[in-house]
Design an enzyme around this catalytic site. Sequence first.
Site, PDB file in Angstrom:
ATOM      1  N   ASP A 102       0.859  -1.181   0.000  1.00  0.00           N
ATOM      2  CA  ASP A 102       0.000   0.000   0.000  1.00  0.00           C
ATOM      3  C   ASP A 102       0.894   1.229   0.000  1.00  0.00           C
ATOM      4  O   ASP A 102       1.996   1.204   0.563  1.00  0.00           O
ATOM      5  CB  ASP A 102      -0.896   0.008   1.241  1.00  0.00           C
ATOM      6  CG  ASP A 102      -1.911  -1.117   1.236  1.00  0.00           C
ATOM      7  OD1 ASP A 102      -2.473  -1.396   0.160  1.00  0.00           O
ATOM      8  OD2 ASP A 102      -2.151  -1.703   2.304  1.00  0.00           O
ATOM      9  N   ASP A 148      -6.997  -1.192  -4.464  1.00  0.00           N
ATOM     10  CA  ASP A 148      -8.022  -0.874  -3.462  1.00  0.00           C
ATOM     11  C   ASP A 148      -8.961   0.220  -3.981  1.00  0.00           C
ATOM     12  O   ASP A 148     -10.174   0.169  -3.758  1.00  0.00           O
ATOM     13  CB  ASP A 148      -7.376  -0.409  -2.156  1.00  0.00           C
ATOM     14  CG  ASP A 148      -6.512  -1.476  -1.508  1.00  0.00           C
ATOM     15  OD1 ASP A 148      -6.762  -2.675  -1.739  1.00  0.00           O
ATOM     16  OD2 ASP A 148      -5.585  -1.099  -0.771  1.00  0.00           O
TER      17      ASP A 148
END
Length: 169
Positions: free
Chosen positions: A122, A140
């Site tokens: 991330d 995401d």
Amino acid sequence: MIHPSRLRWLILTLAVVFLDRLSKAAIEAKTMEGWRHELVHNFIYLVHSENPGIAFSIFADSNWHWVRYSLIAGSLVVIAVIAWYLVAADGVSSRAAAGLALLLGGATGNLTDRILHGAVTDFFEVLFGSYRYPAFNVADSAITMGAILILLELLFPQPSRPNVISKAR
């Protein structure tokens, strides 16, 4: 029955997977885990974070190998169901097909990370005052946008267009 016209939505899926992997590879190559850089003062940050769990770091602290394999197996099942529904289900609107393609691309991007690295990379982090939203990535974001499109389709269905070919006969 496969709907050939819906196969074009797989281009969107592939674009999401490509952009997701490209962005993650750039972060992984240029930074170390824990790296942080402010883009917009007290609002948006680039970070390098590894999440071995699922959304919001659920199961991230688990040291059990079966969790990783269960997440991979579960992702494969979800990807297969979404892919089938995208190309074979009847009555799927363009908005729903776009949503499914985004979900498929996001799930595939994160699954690729989980298989290659054992965790998902991330790199975006957003602050809202003192609240720090969990770090996220392109996959995401695609999953979120896809879910919103599908939710919109469920709440406000697009009117079906008449079949132009059958009207011409």
